[in-house]
Design an enzyme around this catalytic site. Structure first.
Site, PDB file in Angstrom:
ATOM      1  N   HIS A 162     162.056 113.277 173.763  1.00  0.00           N
ATOM      2  CA  HIS A 162     162.283 113.989 175.014  1.00  0.00           C
ATOM      3  C   HIS A 162     161.103 114.931 175.250  1.00  0.00           C
ATOM      4  O   HIS A 162     160.693 115.646 174.334  1.00  0.00           O
ATOM      5  CB  HIS A 162     163.594 114.785 174.930  1.00  0.00           C
ATOM      6  CG  HIS A 162     163.887 115.531 176.195  1.00  0.00           C
ATOM      7  ND1 HIS A 162     164.346 114.909 177.334  1.00  0.00           N
ATOM      8  CD2 HIS A 162     163.730 116.837 176.510  1.00  0.00           C
ATOM      9  CE1 HIS A 162     164.476 115.800 178.298  1.00  0.00           C
ATOM     10  NE2 HIS A 162     164.112 116.977 177.829  1.00  0.00           N
ATOM     11  N   ASP A 213     170.387 114.510 175.372  1.00  0.00           N
ATOM     12  CA  ASP A 213     169.292 115.309 174.807  1.00  0.00           C
ATOM     13  C   ASP A 213     169.771 116.299 173.758  1.00  0.00           C
ATOM     14  O   ASP A 213     169.221 117.407 173.635  1.00  0.00           O
ATOM     15  CB  ASP A 213     168.489 115.998 175.925  1.00  0.00           C
ATOM     16  CG  ASP A 213     167.833 114.993 176.854  1.00  0.00           C
ATOM     17  OD1 ASP A 213     167.519 113.884 176.386  1.00  0.00           O
ATOM     18  OD2 ASP A 213     167.655 115.293 178.048  1.00  0.00           O
TER      19      ASP A 213
END
Ligand code: GAR
Length: 201
Positions: free
Chosen positions: A116, A152
């Site tokens: 990410h 995430d």
């Protein structure tokens, strides 16, 4: 063999970094691991052509062809499992831009990874570089983490930090972060492979 199945949606520069690291680091000889397939949810993903050129199996599971997330995830899982019939490989999300269902994540629990483009837990979600610049952050970065059902989140395996410089745009910052992504993603995978080999004796 421990198959690595890489999922992409676009350019696939992280995928390339991983494929190159696997060759350079002789992951097959050292860890019994190899990139077995590259799967994209977008038929036009640039990374597919590169992977095919490298002789890697490629597949497309086009999300627009499925009526629901569940249906798409079932098709995606089938494509992954074809390249990892024993279920002992790693599922490596590399610029894969679909949110996965909890059921899908559970199926691969503990062996599904993502990169990410932010210093998590800051800026989950999209437009990370624009948001970091707008927030006045002095540093940005990227995080390799295990994937859990919450977007995430999941154990952080590697992070890299870069400065945000005066005049940075989301694009210039993204490019700076990307160079670091290409280092930390292969490193995180290699560490997991080494640990898995050690655990097996
Ligand atoms: C990378 O910056 C990756 O961190 C990001 O997309 C880019 C893909 O580049 N991933 C996400 O935003 C996931 N939500 P690549 O296709 O060249 O590897």
């Amino acid at each position: 063999l421990r198959p690595l199945v890489i999922l992409i949606s676009g350019t696939g520069s992280n995928m390339q970094a991983i494929v190159r690291a696997a060759a350079r680091g002789r992951w097959r000889e050292r860890y019994g691991a190899a990139v077995a397939a590259v799967i994209s949810n977008r038929p036009d993903a640039k990374g597919l052509a590169w992977a095919a050129q490298e002789g890697i199996a490629t597949a497309v599971v086009d999300h627009t062809a499925y009526p629901s997330r569940e249906a798409f995830d079932a098709a995606l899982a089938a494509a992954i499992d074809q390249h990892d019939p024993q279920g002992r490989g790693l599922v490596v999300l590399a610029g894969f831009m679909r949110i996965l269902t909890a059921g899908f994540v559970q199926r691969y629990e503990g062996r599904i990874l993502n990169i990410h483009p932010s210093l998590l837990p800051a800026f989950p979600g999209l437009h990370t570089h624009r948001r970091a610049i707008e927030a006045g952050c002095r540093f940005a970065g990227a995080t390799v983490h295990r994937v859990t059902a919450e977007l995430d989140h999941g154990e952080y395996l590697e992070q890299a930090v870069v400065p945000i410089l005066p005049g940075d745009t989301p694009e210039t910052l993204a490019a700076r972060v990307l160079t670091q992504e290409h280092l930390i993603y292969p490193r995180a995978i290699e560490r997991l492979l080494a640990a898995a080999c050690a655990a097996e004796g």
